[in-house]
Scaffold this active site. Structure first.
Site, PDB file in Angstrom:
ATOM      1  N   ASP A 184       1.984   8.054   6.486  1.00  0.00           N
ATOM      2  CA  ASP A 184       1.961   6.754   5.820  1.00  0.00           C
ATOM      3  C   ASP A 184       0.764   5.996   6.399  1.00  0.00           C
ATOM      4  O   ASP A 184       0.772   5.582   7.558  1.00  0.00           O
ATOM      5  CB  ASP A 184       3.277   6.016   6.080  1.00  0.00           C
ATOM      6  N   LYS A 209       0.085  -3.528  -0.116  1.00  0.00           N
ATOM      7  CA  LYS A 209      -0.483  -4.171   1.066  1.00  0.00           C
ATOM      8  C   LYS A 209      -2.004  -4.260   0.952  1.00  0.00           C
ATOM      9  O   LYS A 209      -2.506  -4.936   0.077  1.00  0.00           O
ATOM     10  CB  LYS A 209      -0.010  -3.411   2.313  1.00  0.00           C
TER      11      LYS A 209
HETATM   12  N1  PLP Z   1       5.313   1.941   4.164  1.00  0.00           N
HETATM   13  C1  PLP Z   1       5.000   0.900   4.953  1.00  0.00           C
HETATM   14  C2  PLP Z   1       4.254   1.136   6.218  1.00  0.00           C
HETATM   15  C3  PLP Z   1       5.387  -0.402   4.585  1.00  0.00           C
HETATM   16  O1  PLP Z   1       5.057  -1.419   5.387  1.00  0.00           O
HETATM   17  C4  PLP Z   1       6.095  -0.588   3.372  1.00  0.00           C
HETATM   18  C5  PLP Z   1       6.515  -1.929   2.951  1.00  0.00           C
HETATM   19  O2  PLP Z   1       6.390  -2.878   3.701  1.00  0.00           O
HETATM   20  C6  PLP Z   1       6.407   0.531   2.591  1.00  0.00           C
HETATM   21  C7  PLP Z   1       5.986   1.779   3.000  1.00  0.00           C
HETATM   22  C8  PLP Z   1       7.170   0.379   1.299  1.00  0.00           C
HETATM   23  O3  PLP Z   1       6.299  -0.113   0.325  1.00  0.00           O
HETATM   24  P1  PLP Z   1       6.733  -1.057  -0.904  1.00  0.00           P
HETATM   25  O4  PLP Z   1       7.230  -2.339  -0.341  1.00  0.00           O
HETATM   26  O5  PLP Z   1       5.475  -1.167  -1.693  1.00  0.00           O
HETATM   27  O6  PLP Z   1       7.808  -0.327  -1.648  1.00  0.00           O
END
Ligand code: PLP
Length: 385
Positions: A184, A209
């Site tokens: 990620d 983000k």
């Molecule tokens: N991965 C990380 C590191 C995140 O900070 C987030 C959400 O804050 C996600 C995945 C999930 O993404 P989303 O909120 O776009 O579904």
């Protein structure tokens, strides 16, 4: 990178290379949900191809199969991450869900997950809502011991949300062997770190983000080999977890300023991290590079996120900021402050948060594009309050 140009240049032009020849400048937003054709037999043949997740020339028949505006964003992100393909989703969680569903469909229900992860990712894996099981790890020997024949992937965030912990991807990829390593890369973005260069097979983003960059798009994306992208497109097709074309447009626009936004915000974050480290109301600061013992050559800069543990009441600090926005999420033009225990990681059980190193006194700051001195003044007065 597919050309001789730098990432900063490609961030502006990727996904748009054909526009001048088309006589266009802004990317066209295609809002069609269906695509007319008088050739039903031809459409059926194309659907047979598209149904395998393969991409076929021409229009996508139906919006759940694909969308030309979103495809431009996918092409650009794949290029910036150095991957063959990318598949965009309606959110980061939809992207992770598709990765898990792809594993389940292949008979691989087990995941090895390096803590900490974003709270809802932790919840999705820990709850087993999709019929998967998880082994939690925090070290390379634990990864080695946890791998099984039915392990779909090993997932890690580096830098991690919210502790900014870093994991040596090359060493981890070595341990993973043939099991795909899913990174990620939401915090680093391809500007600061390209996980495939260190052996990762799958790169996931909450595009909500930094990629979008303005807190007005909910999106996710997975960059990987074309072979895996086909499976993910099939998952998206059946789940209907598609990204809206307008979001695809905004994300492509966001990519063009990503390198300059990351550079500016990272510079300010480094200043704030250093000052917080000597503030009497702060007991600990988490920021890549602030203390030693990091994987070398992996992350190009500290990034725009930092977190810190306060001596007093973290909720009082949240209530006292005036310029900084007290809100969950990250990666926006404005600076956001939140309490992970209450918001981003609230869904986790308290003991799991503790095990993941997420203190109740921890605050996470996503540094935006404001002036560093203005941000410092606000933080300082909030900490004194
Ligand atoms: N991965 C990380 C590191 C995140 O900070 C987030 C959400 O804050 C996600 C995945 C999930 O993404 P989303 O909120 O776009 O579904």
């Amino acid at each position: 990178m597919s050309s001789e140009h730098s990432l900063r240049t490609r961030a502006v032009h990727a996904g748009r290379d054909d526009l001048t020849d088309l006589g266009l400048h802004a990317v066209p937003i295609d809002l069609s949900t269906t695509y007319p054709s008088r050739d039903s037999r031809g459409e059926a043949a194309r659907l047979d191809v598209l149904g395998t997740g393969e991409q076929a020339p021409g229009m996508p028949v139906y919006a759940r199969v694909g969308n030309p505006t979103v495809a431009r964003f996918e092409e650009a992100l794949a290029e910036l991450e150095g991957c063959e393909a990318a598949v965009a989703f309606a959110s980061g969680m939809a992207a992770l869900t598709a990765c898990l569903m792809a594993g389940v469909a292949a008979g691989r229900r087990h995941v090895v997950a390096w803590r900490p992860l974003y709270g809802t990712s932790d919840h999705l894996l820990g709850s087993g809502l999709l019929g998967t099981t998880v082994s939690w790890v925090t070290s390379l020997p634990e990864v080695q011991a946890a791998l099984r024949d039915d392990t779909a992937f090993v997932i890690v965030e580096t830098p991690a949300n919210p502790t900014l912990g870093e994991v040596d991807l090359r060493a981890l990829a070595d341990v993973c062997g043939n099991v795909p390593l899913l990174v990620d890369n939401t915090f680093a973005t391809p500007v600061l770190q390209r996980p495939v260069e260190f052996g990762a097979a799958i790169v996931l983003h909450s595009a909500t983000k930094f990629l979008g960059g303005h807190s007005d798009v909910l999106a996710g994306v997975v960059a990987c080999k074309e072979e895996h992208a086909r499976v993910l497109r099939q998952m998206r097709f059946v789940a209907g977890s598609n990204l809206h074309p307008l979001s695809g447009y905004l994300l492509l626009r966001g990519l063009s300023t990503l390198p300059v936004r990351m550079a500016a915000a990272s510079e300010t974050a480094a200043v704030l991290a250093a000052r917080l480290a000597t503030h009497p109301a702060v007991s600990r600061v988490h920021y890549p590079g602030l203390t030693g013992g990091r994987p070398s050559g992996q992350l190009r800069g500290g990034g725009a996120i930092l977190s810190f543990e306060v001596v007093g009441d973290p909720h009082a600090v949240i209530g006292a900021v005036r310029l900084i926005t007290p809100a969950v999420s990250l990666g926006s033009t404005d600076t956001l402050l939140q309490h992970p225990g209450s918001l981003s990681h609230h869904v986790m059980a308290e003991e799991d948060r503790e095990a993941a190193g997420i203190s109740e006194r921890l605050l996470r700051l996503s540094v935006g594009l404001e002036d560093a001195e203005d941000l410092w003044d606000d933080l300082d007065q909030a900490l004194k309050a």
